[in-house]
Design a protein around this motif. Sequence first.
Motif, PDB file in Angstrom:
ATOM      1  N   LYS A 166      16.692  35.912  -3.465  1.00 14.81           N
ATOM      2  CA  LYS A 166      16.658  36.442  -4.849  1.00 14.81           C
ATOM      3  C   LYS A 166      17.759  35.786  -5.679  1.00 14.81           C
ATOM      4  N   GLN A 167      18.957  35.710  -5.096  1.00 11.31           N
ATOM      5  CA  GLN A 167      20.077  35.098  -5.827  1.00 11.31           C
ATOM      6  C   GLN A 167      19.854  33.602  -6.008  1.00 11.31           C
ATOM      7  N   GLY A 168      19.350  32.981  -4.944  1.00 12.29           N
ATOM      8  CA  GLY A 168      19.070  31.544  -5.017  1.00 12.29           C
ATOM      9  C   GLY A 168      18.049  31.251  -6.104  1.00 12.29           C
ATOM     10  N   PHE A 169      17.031  32.082  -6.167  1.00 13.44           N
ATOM     11  CA  PHE A 169      15.979  31.880  -7.172  1.00 13.44           C
ATOM     12  C   PHE A 169      16.543  31.988  -8.587  1.00 13.44           C
ATOM     13  N   ALA A 170      17.408  32.994  -8.794  1.00 11.43           N
ATOM     14  CA  ALA A 170      17.977  33.185 -10.142  1.00 11.43           C
ATOM     15  C   ALA A 170      18.739  31.929 -10.574  1.00 11.43           C
ATOM     16  N   ALA A 171      19.534  31.372  -9.673  1.00 12.21           N
ATOM     17  CA  ALA A 171      20.345  30.194 -10.037  1.00 12.21           C
ATOM     18  C   ALA A 171      19.469  28.948 -10.212  1.00 12.21           C
ATOM     19  N   TRP A 172      18.551  28.745  -9.290  1.00 12.50           N
ATOM     20  CA  TRP A 172      17.749  27.507  -9.239  1.00 12.50           C
ATOM     21  C   TRP A 172      16.737  27.461 -10.377  1.00 12.50           C
ATOM     22  N   SER A 173      16.102  28.594 -10.644  1.00 13.45           N
ATOM     23  CA  SER A 173      15.054  28.590 -11.670  1.00 13.45           C
ATOM     24  C   SER A 173      15.660  28.472 -13.067  1.00 13.45           C
ATOM     25  N   ALA A 174      16.980  28.772 -13.188  1.00 16.48           N
ATOM     26  CA  ALA A 174      17.634  28.645 -14.502  1.00 16.48           C
ATOM     27  C   ALA A 174      18.007  27.188 -14.799  1.00 16.48           C
ATOM     28  N   MET A 175      17.962  26.339 -13.791  1.00 16.98           N
ATOM     29  CA  MET A 175      18.310  24.930 -14.018  1.00 16.98           C
ATOM     30  C   MET A 175      17.127  24.199 -14.646  1.00 16.98           C
ATOM     31  N   THR A 176      17.398  23.096 -15.323  1.00 14.25           N
ATOM     32  CA  THR A 176      16.280  22.330 -15.890  1.00 14.25           C
ATOM     33  C   THR A 176      15.614  21.530 -14.767  1.00 14.25           C
ATOM     34  N   PRO A 177      14.335  21.193 -14.957  1.00 11.72           N
ATOM     35  CA  PRO A 177      13.665  20.388 -13.927  1.00 11.72           C
ATOM     36  C   PRO A 177      14.401  19.078 -13.623  1.00 11.72           C
ATOM     37  N   ILE A 178      14.982  18.460 -14.630  1.00 12.07           N
ATOM     38  CA  ILE A 178      15.714  17.201 -14.401  1.00 12.07           C
ATOM     39  C   ILE A 178      16.926  17.449 -13.497  1.00 12.07           C
ATOM     40  N   GLU A 179      17.602  18.574 -13.708  1.00 15.24           N
ATOM     41  CA  GLU A 179      18.765  18.882 -12.850  1.00 15.24           C
ATOM     42  C   GLU A 179      18.306  19.116 -11.407  1.00 15.24           C
ATOM     43  N   ARG A 180      17.221  19.863 -11.257  1.00 18.35           N
ATOM     44  CA  ARG A 180      16.701  20.118  -9.905  1.00 18.35           C
ATOM     45  C   ARG A 180      16.275  18.805  -9.251  1.00 18.35           C
ATOM     46  N   SER A 181      15.625  17.983 -10.042  1.00 18.64           N
ATOM     47  CA  SER A 181      15.132  16.705  -9.533  1.00 18.64           C
ATOM     48  C   SER A 181      16.281  15.845  -9.017  1.00 18.64           C
ATOM     49  N   ARG A 182      17.366  15.788  -9.809  1.00 18.48           N
ATOM     50  CA  ARG A 182      18.522  14.955  -9.441  1.00 18.48           C
ATOM     51  C   ARG A 182      19.089  15.416  -8.093  1.00 18.48           C
ATOM     52  N   ILE A 183      19.179  16.731  -7.910  1.00 15.38           N
ATOM     53  CA  ILE A 183      19.743  17.269  -6.658  1.00 15.38           C
ATOM     54  C   ILE A 183      18.794  16.978  -5.485  1.00 15.38           C
ATOM     55  N   LEU A 184      17.504  17.178  -5.714  1.00 15.22           N
ATOM     56  CA  LEU A 184      16.544  16.927  -4.621  1.00 15.22           C
ATOM     57  C   LEU A 184      16.559  15.454  -4.217  1.00 15.22           C
ATOM     58  N   LEU A 185      16.746  14.564  -5.194  1.00 13.07           N
ATOM     59  CA  LEU A 185      16.788  13.130  -4.855  1.00 13.07           C
ATOM     60  C   LEU A 185      18.023  12.799  -4.009  1.00 13.07           C
ATOM     61  N   LYS A 186      19.094  13.559  -4.205  1.00 19.42           N
ATOM     62  CA  LYS A 186      20.268  13.367  -3.326  1.00 19.42           C
ATOM     63  C   LYS A 186      19.906  13.762  -1.895  1.00 19.42           C
ATOM     64  N   ALA A 187      19.177  14.867  -1.772  1.00 20.37           N
ATOM     65  CA  ALA A 187      18.756  15.302  -0.428  1.00 20.37           C
ATOM     66  C   ALA A 187      17.878  14.234   0.220  1.00 20.37           C
ATOM     67  N   VAL A 188      17.019  13.609  -0.587  1.00 18.92           N
ATOM     68  CA  VAL A 188      16.149  12.543  -0.068  1.00 18.92           C
ATOM     69  C   VAL A 188      17.008  11.395   0.476  1.00 18.92           C
ATOM     70  N   ALA A 189      18.051  11.035  -0.286  1.00 17.59           N
ATOM     71  CA  ALA A 189      18.920   9.930   0.151  1.00 17.59           C
ATOM     72  C   ALA A 189      19.615  10.291   1.468  1.00 17.59           C
ATOM     73  N   ILE A 190      20.057  11.546   1.590  1.00 18.07           N
ATOM     74  CA  ILE A 190      20.745  11.948   2.839  1.00 18.07           C
ATOM     75  C   ILE A 190      19.756  11.939   4.008  1.00 18.07           C
TER      76      ILE A 190
END
Length: 487
Positions: free
Chosen positions: A53-77
Amino acid sequence: MTTPVYENFINGHFLKNQSGDTFAVKNPATDEVIYHVEIADEFIQNAAIESAKQGFAAWSAMTPIERSRILLKAVAILRERNDELAKVEVLDTGKPWQEAECVDVETGADVIEYFAGLAPAQVGQQQMVGNDFYYTRKEPLGICAGIGAWNYPLQIACWKSGPALAAGNAVIFKPSEETPLGAIKLAEIFIEAGVPAGVFNVVQGAAEVGQWLTANPNIEKVSFTGEVGTGKKVMASAAGSLKDVTMELGGKSPLLVFDDADVSQAVSAAMLGNFYTQGEICTNCTRIYVHKNVYQQFIDELKTRTEQNIIAGDPMDPEVNLGALISKKHQELVLGYIDKGIQEGATLLTGGKALSPASAPNGYFVEPTVFVDCKDDMTIVKEEIFGPVMSVLVFDDEDDVIQRANDTHLGLAAGVFTKDIQRAHRVIHQLQAGICWINSYGNSPAEMPVGGYKQSGIGRENGIETLDHYTQTKSIYVGMSNIESPF
Ligand code: NAD
């Protein structure tokens, strides 16, 4: 020697359960316990919901571009740690290193990368209605559950979390109790990449923990990969709170080899579609229908190549191309199907026994097995075996073979080998399957939607449409003039 004990991964860190209950995980190639895992008890389950629930509140408030940037870091790792993660998959599943090293992590990373790229491009609509107008928003669903099978553990965790997270949801993922480590590694990587704590949680256990997820009213969607029978239970339970479901289930897929096909290519496809990952792939073409004019040529080459080119043994040996089955129980199940094939009158072309290779004598290996002279009503032709067991059947008429290929309650995949371009499309359009190949078999790029017809599944993974399965549309009507009221 003590083995590690892994706790559940909740709210960005490992969390100890209160019951103290654990289960053991064995390496299928050695029959040795390699680690233990704590079962998600009630304390963990409640913590997982609060965390998500807490994770959703923080993550869904971010813009798609911000989420995308973070997910691409995970892809690199994921890509940087390819070899470390591939080794985890080999030890958990028994599959050959030569596969895991270039497929499992790679195809998982591709899918997260694909959805990370798509997320910022997802748009709503706007339309004028007279002077008024409406617009739509694509909103995330909330908390989504993922439940995985054991054949591609890390890849399944990536295929479910990629679109879910890209669309702004939080995830509680339960890997198979046979292969729990890959999902934990993914959870650590998400945190390292900057995904907020609570967005991706991993709960551990078997059916009971799965049942808790499917029944929990805080969870909006369940994406399930596993057997048809389990899928039905999951869907029935999810109906109690009207959850959205995606079902990636089993198959008994046909491959049709016409008399103008490149026979060697068709043999390659048949071997890939039955012996890759020692036969533990849902889309496998376990029913091979070969035209009578090329039947003998096909089975001669198939026998030679199966007997000469398959190397079973320690899956970490890069030369080995046939690994161990997931468990002793599954090995016995597969051997039971082979016995049934013999009893029901199929001819064993090659294989048929358990294997004990010198480099992995205690592993759960089964010889690559080919049955010929098969009939449509034999058990081995009708039921999913999920091991290295191929059934070859003969045909001589196009319409007839299409009807035989479709005569099953399953419809996951299908393939056609022919050089006649019109026949290829004509036939494939009539086959009742969600994932089809022409002169190819098994390829599944991130861009291509995959999923089953009939009882092989509901919904799709991968491809553009999957992002829609992780969002809901909100319509907003905007009045631009005074309301005319009769009251
Ligand atoms: P399974 O159905 O036994 O288990 C799958 C998952 O469901 C596991 O995590 C298990 O713990 C959980 N589970 C078991 N009972 C449950 C219940 N009542 N409620 C909720 N969760 C429950 O499948 P498996 O043996 O792990 O995997 C092999 C099967 O998966 C094969 O049939 C294969 O075809 C299928 N599969 C399909 C795809 C696909 O994309 N279509 C991919 C891989 C595997």
